[in-house]
Design an enzyme around this catalytic site. Structure first.
Site, PDB file in Angstrom:
ATOM      1  N   GLY A 122       0.890  -1.171   0.000  1.00  0.00           N
ATOM      2  CA  GLY A 122       0.000   0.000   0.000  1.00  0.00           C
ATOM      3  C   GLY A 122       0.920   1.209   0.000  1.00  0.00           C
ATOM      4  O   GLY A 122       1.929   1.205   0.708  1.00  0.00           O
ATOM      5  N   ILE A 157       2.717   2.805   3.136  1.00  0.00           N
ATOM      6  CA  ILE A 157       3.474   1.746   3.818  1.00  0.00           C
ATOM      7  C   ILE A 157       4.745   1.428   3.025  1.00  0.00           C
ATOM      8  O   ILE A 157       5.828   1.268   3.593  1.00  0.00           O
ATOM      9  CB  ILE A 157       2.589   0.491   4.027  1.00  0.00           C
ATOM     10  CG1 ILE A 157       1.547   0.795   5.109  1.00  0.00           C
ATOM     11  CG2 ILE A 157       3.428  -0.734   4.385  1.00  0.00           C
ATOM     12  CD1 ILE A 157       0.574  -0.325   5.417  1.00  0.00           C
ATOM     13  N   PRO A 181      11.360   4.621 -17.315  1.00  0.00           N
ATOM     14  CA  PRO A 181      12.774   4.483 -17.687  1.00  0.00           C
ATOM     15  C   PRO A 181      13.404   5.789 -18.172  1.00  0.00           C
ATOM     16  O   PRO A 181      14.618   5.895 -18.289  1.00  0.00           O
ATOM     17  CB  PRO A 181      12.750   3.444 -18.810  1.00  0.00           C
ATOM     18  CG  PRO A 181      11.335   3.337 -19.252  1.00  0.00           C
ATOM     19  CD  PRO A 181      10.471   3.780 -18.113  1.00  0.00           C
ATOM     20  N   ASP A 204       7.002   4.576  -5.229  1.00  0.00           N
ATOM     21  CA  ASP A 204       7.101   4.796  -3.774  1.00  0.00           C
ATOM     22  C   ASP A 204       8.562   4.925  -3.332  1.00  0.00           C
ATOM     23  O   ASP A 204       8.876   5.706  -2.429  1.00  0.00           O
ATOM     24  CB  ASP A 204       6.389   3.674  -3.017  1.00  0.00           C
ATOM     25  CG  ASP A 204       4.874   3.755  -3.176  1.00  0.00           C
ATOM     26  OD1 ASP A 204       4.355   4.888  -3.212  1.00  0.00           O
ATOM     27  OD2 ASP A 204       4.218   2.701  -3.261  1.00  0.00           O
TER      28      ASP A 204
END
Ligand SMILES: Nc1ncnc2c1ncn2[C@@H]1O[C@H](COP(=O)(O)OP(=O)(O)OP(=O)(O)O)[C@@H](O)[C@H]1O
Ligand SMILES: [Mg+2]
Length: 314
Positions: free
Chosen positions: A40, A43, A228, A257
């Site tokens: 998630g 997290i 990329p 993330d």
């Protein structure tokens, strides 16, 4: 003053992974024992921060035995956490790798329905835990039951607490949130298209669209991640493209993330916005060098960062 990083996850998940030798219907498929990972958006940012040597306070909604399991996984990983209880059970996703082809099949489920009192409690707990100068990172989609303007309410709390709010989400929740003050946004190209109300964005349109967006919104830093191709950094008086190093790519899960985590680490260290995005790109790319749900490794990220710095000065 000690500044801390708080991450916020509305739709956490347990990622359950197994492997099996061949997938065919109507027969019992004998899988390996599962491995469990916490996931998630927010997290993942907390997990990536830990890998980069930085602590954070990980705040999320959790319910049922799966919610308790998630708490245990994060506890074991040494991550500080605050959970707000919900009646629904925290979701768990399944990834199955077929060892005969090395292909992975990923099954995702929606999160539990969150009730009004539950998300209102979360906002209250969030407010209580923020202090002036902190960084608040919200990442991920909203689960059913939470209104699309939820991140607007989060932005208002951040503003009143003098906390810098970093947001990485998509769809209507992202569009609504940008009506209020957000310190930094990290859309990918698809998310920027959503924000600008266009179906696609060509390389030529990217910079003018980013500039136009900043003129019309209360956002200090816009970082558009380009997979990329690296990222575009845009502020009111700066626009810069930071290319990503070419690496042997294994899995792009968690690249976004990891990138956000790297950027927050740099902010905390007082780096410039250019350095922040350079390290963010290094961390995002580092995350692609490993299989499955593994995030960025600090050694890889540091090496890639040095490479990016070298390219710039070449
Ligand atoms: N194939 C790749 N090769 C090198 N670097 C990559 C690659 N894919 C992603 N990255 C790195 O990760 C960063 C974030 O990736 P991306 O733009 O795909 O984010 P995202 O679409 O938000 O990803 P996510 O699916 O994790 O939300 C990029 O800016 C880049 O530095
Ligand atoms: Mg993303």
């Amino acid at each position: 003053m000690h500044k801390k990083i708080v991450t916020l996850t509305l739709n956490p998940v347990i990622d359950k992974s197994v492997s099996v030798a061949g997938i065919s219907p109507n027969t019992k498929l004998r899988c390996t024992s599962p491995t469990y990972d916490a996931g998630g958006g927010g997290i993942n940012v907390s997990r990536a921060l830990k890998k980069l040597g930085e602590e954070s306070l990980c705040m999320y909604l959790a319910g049922g035995p799966t919610g308790e399991h998630l708490h245990q996984i994060l506890d074991k990983a040494g991550i500080d956490q605050i959970t707000v209880p919900i009646k629904g059970w925290t979701r768990d996703n399944l990834a199955v790798t077929d060892t005969t082809t090395n292909l992975q099949y990923r099954f995702g489920v929606p999160g539990p329905v969150v009730e009004k009192e539950e998300w209102e409690t979360l906002l209250k707990v969030l407010e209580e835990n923020l202090e002036e100068g902190d960084y608040l990172v919200a990442s991920g989609k909203l689960p059913p039951g939470i209104p699309d303007d939820f991140y607007v309410l989060v932005a208002e709390i951040a503003k009143s607490k003098k906390v810098r709010f970093i947001l990485d989400t998509s769809g209507e929740a992202l569009i609504k949130a940008t009506k209020s003050k957000v310190f930094m946004l990290k859309p990918n190209l698809g998310e920027l298209s959503t924000l600008c109300g266009v179906t696609s964005i060509s390389a030529m349109q990217l910079e003018p669209l980013a500039k136009k967006f900043l003129k019309e919104h209360d956002c200090e830093v816009l970082v558009v991640s380009l997979g990329p191709k690296g990222a575009l950094l845009a502020t009111k008086n700066l626009i810069e493209h930071i290319p990503a190093p070419t690496v042997l790519q294994k899995s792009t899960i968690g690249a976004g993330d990891s990138m956000v985590a790297g950027m927050v680490v740099s902010l905390l260290k007082g780096k410039t916005y250019s350095e922040m995005v350079q390290y963010g790109v290094a961390c995002g790319t580092a995350a692609t060098m490993h299989e499955g749900t593994q995030l960025c490794n600090k050694d890889d990220a540091d090496k890639l960062y040095q490479w990016i710095l070298g390219q710039k000065n070449a």
